[in-house]
Design an enzyme around this catalytic site. Structure first.
Site, short mmCIF file in Angstrom:
data_model
loop_
_atom_site.label_atom_id
_atom_site.label_comp_id
_atom_site.label_asym_id
_atom_site.label_seq_id
_atom_site.Cartn_x
_atom_site.Cartn_y
_atom_site.Cartn_z
N LYS A 40 -11.26 -8.88 6.46
CA LYS A 40 -10.32 -8.09 5.68
C LYS A 40 -10.69 -6.61 5.73
O LYS A 40 -11.74 -6.20 5.23
CB LYS A 40 -10.33 -8.58 4.23
CG LYS A 40 -9.27 -7.93 3.35
CD LYS A 40 -7.89 -8.35 3.75
CE LYS A 40 -6.84 -7.78 2.81
NZ LYS A 40 -5.49 -8.12 3.23
N GLY A 65 0.80 -1.22 0.00
CA GLY A 65 0.00 0.00 0.00
C GLY A 65 0.83 1.27 0.00
O GLY A 65 0.41 2.31 -0.51
N ASN A 66 2.04 1.20 0.56
CA ASN A 66 2.89 2.40 0.62
C ASN A 66 3.40 2.81 -0.75
O ASN A 66 3.94 3.90 -0.93
CB ASN A 66 4.09 2.16 1.55
CG ASN A 66 5.02 1.08 1.02
OD1 ASN A 66 4.60 -0.05 0.80
ND2 ASN A 66 6.26 1.42 0.81
N LYS A 68 2.01 -11.72 4.53
CA LYS A 68 3.23 -11.68 3.72
C LYS A 68 4.09 -12.90 3.97
O LYS A 68 4.62 -13.52 3.04
CB LYS A 68 4.01 -10.39 3.99
CG LYS A 68 3.32 -9.14 3.46
CD LYS A 68 4.11 -7.88 3.79
CE LYS A 68 3.51 -6.68 3.09
NZ LYS A 68 2.09 -6.49 3.32
N LYS A 112 -4.02 -9.56 -1.11
CA LYS A 112 -3.13 -9.26 -2.25
C LYS A 112 -1.83 -10.05 -2.19
O LYS A 112 -1.27 -10.40 -3.24
CB LYS A 112 -2.83 -7.77 -2.30
CG LYS A 112 -2.00 -7.24 -1.15
CD LYS A 112 -1.78 -5.74 -1.23
CE LYS A 112 -0.82 -5.24 -0.16
NZ LYS A 112 -1.26 -5.56 1.22
#
Length: 315
Positions: free
Chosen positions: A121, A9-10, A263, A205
């Site tokens: 989520k 997102g960053n 992740k 994602k």
């Protein structure tokens, strides 16, 4: 080497930053430079997050009462196009000789996935408790605490199959840099007759990126975020970075849900599925992560760090 790069997102918004289009454009320019450094010498497929953008579109849709708000799968498709456009445009400016293609990507999920009964989520902006409860009542949302604030939460089913996989393979084989599966892809279910229908859900994602990397036969998967590595005892005075590990070792530890946990799960799945190696680290360290010099490198037990470094070297 074939590399799947997942932009966190960053890459579009820094923490606490406004959702203004110009802020996203500026951040995408930084992300594109990191991607281009790898794409000059390797085949690259890019995916990205879209949580804040989906949330913003949902809020904008709610403000117009003359039509029913569009469902999440349609909003996901809109953000794939919008964010893909920004990434593609920046990459074309840096790599004028490359073919850059953005592809809307549908990913099949199971209509009976237990996740549909347990929304977890988070998407969209955060609210104080009173505002979150008001929105939940008015719009039929499920909301949950996110630190000191509250956010909307939706189902996050397991991704099963990428519908556009063959098209992505053809594009990569032709030398194109492909931007796809943004925001985890557009979740769809397929009926017994073969009819495709979008569903109110968001695929994680990172898990989608691992599936994409595996099904494409990628040599490396990079998950780029705003921390330099995976840490143990994060947030304490004893925290320390893991620089090199295997899935078996990494699975022995617990990580924060909604941030590092997916992740870690994603890179473990990719490596365990017989892929190459994976890395987690900062966006600006992308090229160094591929060389095994930065971030956290996750590899199979039979693979050495020297092999990782040789694999990541320019062709």
């Amino acid at each position: 080497m074939k590399v799947v790069i997942a932009l966190g997102g960053n890459a579009l918004l820094k923490r606490g930053e406004s959702l203004e289009a110009e802020a996203q454009r500026q951040n995408v320019a930084i992300a594109a430079a990191a991607v281009a450094a790898i794409a000059r010498t390797h085949k690259v497929v890019v995916t990205h997050g879209n949580g804040p953008q989906v949330g913003l579109l949902a809020l904008q849709a709610e403000s117009y009462s003359q039509v029913h708000p569009y469902p999440l799968d349609v909003l996901g498709a809109e953000t794939e196009g919008m964010i893909g456009y920004l990434i593609e445009q920046q990459l074309r400016s840096i790599l004028p000789k490359h073919q850059i293609v953005t592809l809307l990507t549908q990913i099949e999920v199971n209509v009976n996935d237990p996740a549909f009964k347990h929304p977890v989520k988070p998407i969209g902006p955060s609210f104080d408790h009173e505002e979150a409860q008001r929105l939940a009542k008015e719009r039929g949302w499920t909301v949950a605490p996110d630190g000191q604030r509250w956010r909307r939460v939706v189902p996050s089913p397991e991704p099963l199959r990428i519908l556009e996989l063959n098209a992505i393979r053809l594009l990569v084989a032709s030398g194109a840099l492909v931007v796809c599966a943004g925001g985890g892809g557009i979740p769809v279910v397929i009926s017994a007759s073969g009819a495709v229908r979008g569903v109110e859900a968001v695929i994680d994602k990172d898990i989608a990126a691992a599936l994409l990397a595996h099904q494409l036969g990628a040599d490396a998967l990079l998950l780029l975020t705003d921390v330099d590595a995976v840490y143990l005892q994060w947030g304490t005075d004893k925290q320390f970075a893991i620089r090199e590990t295997t899935p078996e070792e990494l699975r022995r530890h617990a990580f924060a849900p909604g941030s590092m946990k997916p992740k870690v799960e994603a890179v473990c799945r990719f490596v365990e599925a017989g892929g190459g190696f994976a890395g987690i680290g900062r966006l600006e360290d992308a090229a160094a992560i591929l060389l095994g010099q930065r971030g956290t490198i996750v590899r199979g037990p039979e693979m050495t760090l020297d092999f990782v470094r040789k694999s990541g070297s320019p062709l």
